[in-house]
Enzyme design. Sequence first.
Site, short mmCIF file in Angstrom:
data_model
loop_
_atom_site.label_atom_id
_atom_site.label_comp_id
_atom_site.label_asym_id
_atom_site.label_seq_id
_atom_site.Cartn_x
_atom_site.Cartn_y
_atom_site.Cartn_z
N HIS A 123 63.95 40.94 47.07
CA HIS A 123 64.39 41.76 48.09
C HIS A 123 63.40 42.37 49.06
O HIS A 123 62.33 42.88 48.72
CB HIS A 123 64.92 43.18 47.16
CG HIS A 123 64.00 43.83 46.16
ND1 HIS A 123 63.42 44.83 47.00
CD2 HIS A 123 63.55 43.53 45.20
CE1 HIS A 123 62.56 45.48 45.83
NE2 HIS A 123 62.62 44.57 44.89
N ASP A 124 63.91 42.73 50.15
CA ASP A 124 63.20 43.11 51.23
C ASP A 124 62.08 42.52 51.80
O ASP A 124 61.27 42.87 52.57
CB ASP A 124 62.76 44.52 51.04
CG ASP A 124 63.94 45.60 50.61
OD1 ASP A 124 64.83 45.69 51.30
OD2 ASP A 124 63.86 46.04 49.20
N GLY A 141 59.22 41.50 46.08
CA GLY A 141 59.90 42.46 46.92
C GLY A 141 58.89 42.97 47.89
O GLY A 141 57.66 43.24 47.70
#
Length: 270
Positions: A123-124, A141
């Site tokens: 994520h991200d 992440g």
Amino acid sequence: MSDANVHPTAIVSPNAKLGEGVKIGPFCIVGDNVVLHARVELVSHVVVEGHTEIGADTNIYPFASIGHRPQDRKYHGEASRLVIGERCTIREAATLNPGTESGGMLTQIGNDCLIMASAHVAHDAIIGNNVIMANYVGIAGHCQIGDNVIFGGSSVVHQFTRVGAHAFVGAHSMVDGDIIPYGMAVGNRASLTGLNLVGLKRHKFDREAIHRLRAAYRMIFASEGTLRERVEDAAGLFKNDVLVQNVVSFITASSERPILLPHSSNAQAD
């Protein structure tokens, strides 16, 4: 639904947006909020969910999991996004997750990337253009990966780490610090082992520019003084050199992680 070619065993939401020439092979699943641009191909057994957008001419191979909820306990179902660029190749069993509210709501993959079997983008993470991730690479992440970076097989990158453009990460490396642009890192824990000279030559960088970059590298990672002082010296001495200034800007930028140093360096952080 355009002229998409959808295999009868595939399950495609009527709300998904399919571009011209999209091919969806056997046993694929495409969710409500998915956008597949022109000529995207899901070979077979691919699952694409979430608010996911995939750029034109990207090919995704069997058992890839694209856009499922992040592996982050702070995620609470927010409508975060995963955006994949054009002409990417995503191989078998790769996993790519969308962003989170705490990380900017976006995971992004650039154009012309090759993500090999069983690699993971968390994520991200923001991945640049023309990045190559060999088998079993793990990007944690919030990482930021520059253009033209190459990761050897089974290498992993700590969350919030930055990897500068044209860097090279050796196989089986565990990277827990920022890698300067044009740098090369190897090991567990990884250390900076020099410049990615092979990559610079392959991308046809000017010979004299490479010589200046090497001189600046030796200055920045020498043992005398502090890292901050040496970076300032290099910035002044090579003030008109684009490659050196890219390294200087990278080192002086704000970051959650330390700059990766050579093992032989006695460099101080400030």
